[in-house]
Design a protein around this motif. Structure first.
Motif, PDB file in Angstrom:
ATOM      1  N   PRO A  68       0.837  -1.205   0.000  1.00 53.20           N
ATOM      2  CA  PRO A  68       0.000   0.000   0.000  1.00 53.20           C
ATOM      3  C   PRO A  68       0.871   1.254   0.000  1.00 53.20           C
ATOM      4  O   PRO A  68       2.022   1.222   0.413  1.00 53.20           O
ATOM      5  CB  PRO A  68      -0.792  -0.121   1.305  1.00 53.20           C
ATOM      6  CG  PRO A  68       0.046  -0.974   2.184  1.00 53.20           C
ATOM      7  CD  PRO A  68       0.777  -1.921   1.272  1.00 53.20           C
ATOM      8  N   SER A  70       0.162   3.945   1.744  1.00 52.90           N
ATOM      9  CA  SER A  70       0.154   4.586   3.059  1.00 52.90           C
ATOM     10  C   SER A  70       0.021   3.520   4.146  1.00 52.90           C
ATOM     11  O   SER A  70      -0.370   2.395   3.881  1.00 52.90           O
ATOM     12  CB  SER A  70      -0.999   5.581   3.157  1.00 52.90           C
ATOM     13  OG  SER A  70      -2.227   4.904   3.022  1.00 52.90           O
ATOM     14  N   GLY A  71       0.348   3.907   5.340  1.00 54.54           N
ATOM     15  CA  GLY A  71       0.236   3.004   6.478  1.00 54.54           C
ATOM     16  C   GLY A  71       1.504   2.247   6.801  1.00 54.54           C
ATOM     17  O   GLY A  71       1.598   1.597   7.840  1.00 54.54           O
ATOM     18  N   ASN A  72       2.513   2.327   5.926  1.00 53.25           N
ATOM     19  CA  ASN A  72       3.755   1.597   6.149  1.00 53.25           C
ATOM     20  C   ASN A  72       4.508   2.071   7.391  1.00 53.25           C
ATOM     21  O   ASN A  72       5.221   1.299   8.015  1.00 53.25           O
ATOM     22  CB  ASN A  72       4.660   1.698   4.917  1.00 53.25           C
ATOM     23  CG  ASN A  72       4.164   0.869   3.760  1.00 53.25           C
ATOM     24  OD1 ASN A  72       4.137  -0.352   3.836  1.00 53.25           O
ATOM     25  ND2 ASN A  72       3.765   1.527   2.696  1.00 53.25           N
ATOM     26  N   GLU A  73       4.346   3.345   7.745  1.00 54.95           N
ATOM     27  CA  GLU A  73       5.065   3.879   8.917  1.00 54.95           C
ATOM     28  C   GLU A  73       4.646   3.175  10.204  1.00 54.95           C
ATOM     29  O   GLU A  73       5.414   3.097  11.159  1.00 54.95           O
ATOM     30  CB  GLU A  73       4.875   5.401   9.040  1.00 54.95           C
ATOM     31  CG  GLU A  73       3.460   5.857   9.270  1.00 54.95           C
ATOM     32  CD  GLU A  73       2.595   5.941   8.017  1.00 54.95           C
ATOM     33  OE1 GLU A  73       1.386   6.152   8.191  1.00 54.95           O
ATOM     34  OE2 GLU A  73       3.093   5.787   6.890  1.00 54.95           O
ATOM     35  N   GLU A  74       3.455   2.614  10.227  1.00 56.60           N
ATOM     36  CA  GLU A  74       2.981   1.907  11.421  1.00 56.60           C
ATOM     37  C   GLU A  74       3.875   0.710  11.737  1.00 56.60           C
ATOM     38  O   GLU A  74       4.073   0.366  12.894  1.00 56.60           O
ATOM     39  CB  GLU A  74       1.530   1.451  11.215  1.00 56.60           C
ATOM     40  CG  GLU A  74       0.868   0.968  12.486  1.00 56.60           C
ATOM     41  CD  GLU A  74      -0.599   0.608  12.292  1.00 56.60           C
ATOM     42  OE1 GLU A  74      -1.137  -0.014  13.219  1.00 56.60           O
ATOM     43  OE2 GLU A  74      -1.184   0.937  11.249  1.00 56.60           O
ATOM     44  N   LEU A  88       0.765  -6.687  11.184  1.00 59.15           N
ATOM     45  CA  LEU A  88       0.916  -5.653  10.157  1.00 59.15           C
ATOM     46  C   LEU A  88       1.467  -6.214   8.850  1.00 59.15           C
ATOM     47  O   LEU A  88       1.060  -5.797   7.767  1.00 59.15           O
ATOM     48  CB  LEU A  88       1.816  -4.527  10.667  1.00 59.15           C
ATOM     49  CG  LEU A  88       1.238  -3.674  11.784  1.00 59.15           C
ATOM     50  CD1 LEU A  88       2.302  -2.728  12.340  1.00 59.15           C
ATOM     51  CD2 LEU A  88       0.027  -2.891  11.299  1.00 59.15           C
ATOM     52  N   ARG A  91      -0.870  -7.551   6.045  1.00 61.70           N
ATOM     53  CA  ARG A  91      -1.661  -6.660   5.174  1.00 61.70           C
ATOM     54  C   ARG A  91      -1.296  -6.796   3.709  1.00 61.70           C
ATOM     55  O   ARG A  91      -2.231  -6.719   2.912  1.00 61.70           O
ATOM     56  CB  ARG A  91      -1.498  -5.211   5.630  1.00 61.70           C
ATOM     57  CG  ARG A  91      -2.202  -4.931   6.911  1.00 61.70           C
ATOM     58  CD  ARG A  91      -2.132  -3.457   7.199  1.00 61.70           C
ATOM     59  NE  ARG A  91      -2.640  -3.183   8.533  1.00 61.70           N
ATOM     60  CZ  ARG A  91      -2.612  -2.018   9.096  1.00 61.70           C
ATOM     61  NH1 ARG A  91      -2.095  -0.994   8.455  1.00 61.70           N
ATOM     62  NH2 ARG A  91      -3.081  -1.842  10.303  1.00 61.70           N
ATOM     63  N   LEU A  93       2.595  -4.987   4.562  1.00 61.53           N
ATOM     64  CA  LEU A  93       3.271  -3.693   4.534  1.00 61.53           C
ATOM     65  C   LEU A  93       4.710  -3.925   4.086  1.00 61.53           C
ATOM     66  O   LEU A  93       5.250  -5.020   4.218  1.00 61.53           O
ATOM     67  CB  LEU A  93       3.247  -3.035   5.918  1.00 61.53           C
ATOM     68  CG  LEU A  93       1.871  -2.617   6.432  1.00 61.53           C
ATOM     69  CD1 LEU A  93       1.995  -1.965   7.798  1.00 61.53           C
ATOM     70  CD2 LEU A  93       1.166  -1.679   5.465  1.00 61.53           C
ATOM     71  N   TYR A  99      10.983   5.375   7.844  1.00 63.92           N
ATOM     72  CA  TYR A  99      10.303   6.481   8.511  1.00 63.92           C
ATOM     73  C   TYR A  99      11.376   7.252   9.266  1.00 63.92           C
ATOM     74  O   TYR A  99      12.106   6.679  10.076  1.00 63.92           O
ATOM     75  CB  TYR A  99       9.227   5.960   9.461  1.00 63.92           C
ATOM     76  CG  TYR A  99       8.457   7.056  10.147  1.00 63.92           C
ATOM     77  CD1 TYR A  99       7.521   7.814   9.458  1.00 63.92           C
ATOM     78  CD2 TYR A  99       8.690   7.344  11.487  1.00 63.92           C
ATOM     79  CE1 TYR A  99       6.820   8.828  10.082  1.00 63.92           C
ATOM     80  CE2 TYR A  99       7.986   8.353  12.122  1.00 63.92           C
ATOM     81  CZ  TYR A  99       7.062   9.094  11.418  1.00 63.92           C
ATOM     82  OH  TYR A  99       6.374  10.104  12.031  1.00 63.92           O
TER      83      TYR A  99
END
Length: 190
Positions: A68, A70-74, A88, A91, A93, A99
Protein backbone atom coordinates in the motif's frame (compact mmCIF):
# COMPACT_ATOMS: atom_id res chain seq x y z
CA UNK A 1 4.22 -32.50 -7.44
CA UNK A 2 3.85 -36.15 -6.55
CA UNK A 3 2.68 -37.35 -3.15
CA UNK A 4 6.24 -38.37 -2.22
CA UNK A 5 7.65 -35.00 -3.35
CA UNK A 6 4.98 -33.23 -1.33
CA UNK A 7 5.73 -35.34 1.77
CA UNK A 8 9.46 -34.58 1.46
CA UNK A 9 8.79 -30.85 0.96
CA UNK A 10 6.43 -30.65 3.95
CA UNK A 11 8.83 -32.66 6.15
CA UNK A 12 11.61 -30.20 5.40
CA UNK A 13 9.49 -27.08 5.96
CA UNK A 14 7.64 -28.43 9.00
CA UNK A 15 10.95 -28.63 10.87
CA UNK A 16 11.52 -24.89 10.32
CA UNK A 17 8.38 -24.09 12.29
CA UNK A 18 5.44 -21.94 11.33
CA UNK A 19 2.21 -22.90 9.69
CA UNK A 20 1.68 -24.88 6.53
CA UNK A 21 0.34 -21.83 4.71
CA UNK A 22 3.47 -19.83 5.64
CA UNK A 23 5.72 -22.62 4.34
CA UNK A 24 3.74 -22.70 1.10
CA UNK A 25 3.93 -18.92 0.76
CA UNK A 26 7.70 -18.94 1.35
CA UNK A 27 8.21 -21.59 -1.32
CA UNK A 28 6.03 -19.74 -3.84
CA UNK A 29 7.72 -16.41 -3.05
CA UNK A 30 11.10 -17.94 -3.93
CA UNK A 31 9.81 -19.61 -7.08
CA UNK A 32 7.90 -16.51 -8.25
CA UNK A 33 10.74 -14.18 -7.21
CA UNK A 34 8.52 -12.07 -4.98
CA UNK A 35 10.44 -10.32 -2.21
CA UNK A 36 7.96 -10.71 0.61
CA UNK A 37 6.16 -14.04 0.93
CA UNK A 38 3.36 -12.24 2.77
CA UNK A 39 2.56 -10.50 -0.52
CA UNK A 40 1.12 -13.80 -1.68
CA UNK A 41 -2.52 -14.45 -0.98
CA UNK A 42 -3.67 -18.02 -1.45
CA UNK A 43 -7.17 -19.04 -2.30
CA UNK A 44 -8.35 -22.56 -2.81
CA UNK A 45 -11.60 -24.44 -3.12
CA UNK A 46 -11.41 -25.66 0.47
CA UNK A 47 -12.03 -23.78 3.69
CA UNK A 48 -8.75 -24.93 5.19
CA UNK A 49 -5.56 -25.62 3.32
CA UNK A 50 -3.39 -28.08 5.20
CA UNK A 51 -1.03 -31.00 4.57
CA UNK A 52 -3.97 -33.32 5.20
CA UNK A 53 -6.06 -31.71 2.44
CA UNK A 54 -6.89 -33.78 -0.60
CA UNK A 55 -4.55 -32.45 -3.26
CA UNK A 56 -5.97 -34.39 -6.20
CA UNK A 57 -7.21 -31.86 -8.75
CA UNK A 58 -6.92 -29.02 -6.24
CA UNK A 59 -6.83 -25.64 -7.92
CA UNK A 60 -4.59 -23.07 -6.28
CA UNK A 61 -4.86 -19.41 -7.20
CA UNK A 62 -1.94 -17.18 -6.30
CA UNK A 63 -2.38 -13.42 -6.15
CA UNK A 64 0.53 -11.05 -5.69
CA UNK A 65 -0.42 -7.98 -3.69
CA UNK A 66 1.30 -4.63 -4.11
CA UNK A 67 2.41 -2.77 -1.01
CA UNK A 68 0.00 0.00 0.00
CA UNK A 69 1.02 3.60 -0.52
CA UNK A 70 0.15 4.59 3.06
CA UNK A 71 0.24 3.00 6.48
CA UNK A 72 3.75 1.60 6.15
CA UNK A 73 5.07 3.88 8.92
CA UNK A 74 2.98 1.91 11.42
CA UNK A 75 5.36 -1.02 10.90
CA UNK A 76 8.31 1.13 12.00
CA UNK A 77 6.38 2.34 15.05
CA UNK A 78 5.58 -1.27 16.03
CA UNK A 79 9.19 -2.51 15.80
CA UNK A 80 9.22 -3.56 19.48
CA UNK A 81 6.10 -5.74 19.43
CA UNK A 82 6.43 -9.02 17.49
CA UNK A 83 2.69 -9.83 17.54
CA UNK A 84 1.85 -6.40 16.16
CA UNK A 85 4.59 -6.65 13.50
CA UNK A 86 3.30 -10.06 12.37
CA UNK A 87 -0.23 -8.67 12.18
CA UNK A 88 0.92 -5.65 10.16
CA UNK A 89 2.95 -7.75 7.74
CA UNK A 90 -0.16 -9.74 6.91
CA UNK A 91 -1.66 -6.66 5.17
CA UNK A 92 1.14 -6.74 3.73
CA UNK A 93 3.27 -3.69 4.53
CA UNK A 94 6.68 -2.96 3.06
CA UNK A 95 9.34 -4.30 5.50
CA UNK A 96 11.87 -1.85 4.03
CA UNK A 97 9.77 1.28 4.45
CA UNK A 98 11.81 4.10 6.01
CA UNK A 99 10.30 6.48 8.51
CA UNK A 100 12.55 9.37 9.55
CA UNK A 101 15.40 7.58 7.78
CA UNK A 102 15.22 4.17 9.48
CA UNK A 103 13.44 0.90 8.80
CA UNK A 104 11.67 -1.26 11.38
CA UNK A 105 14.67 -3.62 11.18
CA UNK A 106 17.07 -0.83 12.21
CA UNK A 107 14.95 -0.06 15.27
CA UNK A 108 14.35 -3.71 16.22
CA UNK A 109 18.10 -4.40 16.08
CA UNK A 110 18.93 -1.25 18.04
CA UNK A 111 16.44 -2.12 20.78
CA UNK A 112 17.36 -5.82 20.94
CA UNK A 113 14.04 -7.31 19.75
CA UNK A 114 15.30 -10.64 18.36
CA UNK A 115 11.90 -12.10 17.42
CA UNK A 116 10.94 -8.93 15.55
CA UNK A 117 14.28 -9.07 13.70
CA UNK A 118 13.60 -12.68 12.70
CA UNK A 119 10.07 -11.84 11.58
CA UNK A 120 11.18 -8.87 9.48
CA UNK A 121 13.99 -10.82 7.83
CA UNK A 122 11.59 -13.68 7.09
CA UNK A 123 9.23 -11.14 5.51
CA UNK A 124 11.98 -10.01 3.15
CA UNK A 125 13.47 -7.01 4.95
CA UNK A 126 16.81 -5.99 3.46
CA UNK A 127 19.56 -6.78 6.00
CA UNK A 128 21.80 -4.23 4.26
CA UNK A 129 19.34 -1.32 4.19
CA UNK A 130 21.02 1.97 5.07
CA UNK A 131 19.49 4.59 7.33
CA UNK A 132 20.04 8.36 7.03
CA UNK A 133 23.56 8.04 8.51
CA UNK A 134 24.51 5.14 6.25
CA UNK A 135 24.21 2.61 9.05
CA UNK A 136 22.89 -0.85 8.25
CA UNK A 137 21.27 -3.19 10.79
CA UNK A 138 24.75 -4.76 11.16
CA UNK A 139 26.10 -1.38 12.27
CA UNK A 140 23.30 -1.14 14.83
CA UNK A 141 24.13 -4.61 16.15
CA UNK A 142 27.80 -3.68 16.32
CA UNK A 143 27.04 -0.52 18.26
CA UNK A 144 24.32 -1.79 20.60
CA UNK A 145 25.43 -5.40 20.99
CA UNK A 146 23.42 -8.57 20.79
CA UNK A 147 25.19 -11.67 19.52
CA UNK A 148 21.93 -13.50 18.77
CA UNK A 149 20.74 -10.62 16.62
CA UNK A 150 24.15 -10.38 14.94
CA UNK A 151 24.05 -14.11 14.23
CA UNK A 152 20.56 -13.73 12.77
CA UNK A 153 21.78 -10.93 10.47
CA UNK A 154 24.80 -12.97 9.39
CA UNK A 155 22.49 -15.89 8.53
CA UNK A 156 20.52 -13.44 6.36
CA UNK A 157 23.82 -12.71 4.56
CA UNK A 158 24.14 -9.14 5.82
CA UNK A 159 27.37 -7.45 4.75
CA UNK A 160 29.73 -7.06 7.70
CA UNK A 161 32.27 -5.00 5.74
CA UNK A 162 30.14 -2.10 4.50
CA UNK A 163 31.16 1.32 5.91
CA UNK A 164 28.63 3.87 7.14
CA UNK A 165 28.75 7.57 6.17
CA UNK A 166 31.56 8.10 8.71
CA UNK A 167 33.59 5.27 7.13
CA UNK A 168 33.09 2.84 10.02
CA UNK A 169 32.21 -0.84 9.61
CA UNK A 170 30.14 -2.87 12.07
CA UNK A 171 33.43 -4.24 13.48
CA UNK A 172 34.72 -0.72 14.03
CA UNK A 173 31.58 0.16 16.01
CA UNK A 174 31.71 -3.05 18.07
CA UNK A 175 35.33 -2.25 18.96
CA UNK A 176 34.55 1.43 19.70
CA UNK A 177 31.57 0.59 21.97
CA UNK A 178 33.27 -2.32 23.72
CA UNK A 179 30.97 -5.06 22.40
CA UNK A 180 33.57 -7.82 22.65
CA UNK A 181 31.19 -10.76 22.09
CA UNK A 182 29.85 -9.15 18.92
CA UNK A 183 33.40 -8.37 17.82
CA UNK A 184 34.40 -12.02 18.29
CA UNK A 185 31.37 -13.21 16.34
CA UNK A 186 32.13 -10.83 13.49
CA UNK A 187 35.79 -11.88 13.46
CA UNK A 188 34.84 -15.55 13.19
CA UNK A 189 32.11 -15.03 10.57
CA UNK A 190 32.96 -15.85 7.00
Amino acid sequence: MTEDEFAAWWGQHHQQGGSFIDALRRTLAIRLRVKNFRQLALVCGQDKLSPESLWIDTELVVMIQAYPQSGNEELVWAAGDVAHVVHLLERPLDPDFKYLGSTALHLAVRDGHLEVVRCLLEAGADPDSRNHTGMTPMHMAGKYGGTKIMHCLLEARADKHVPNNAGKTPMDLAREYGKTEVLCLLSEAR
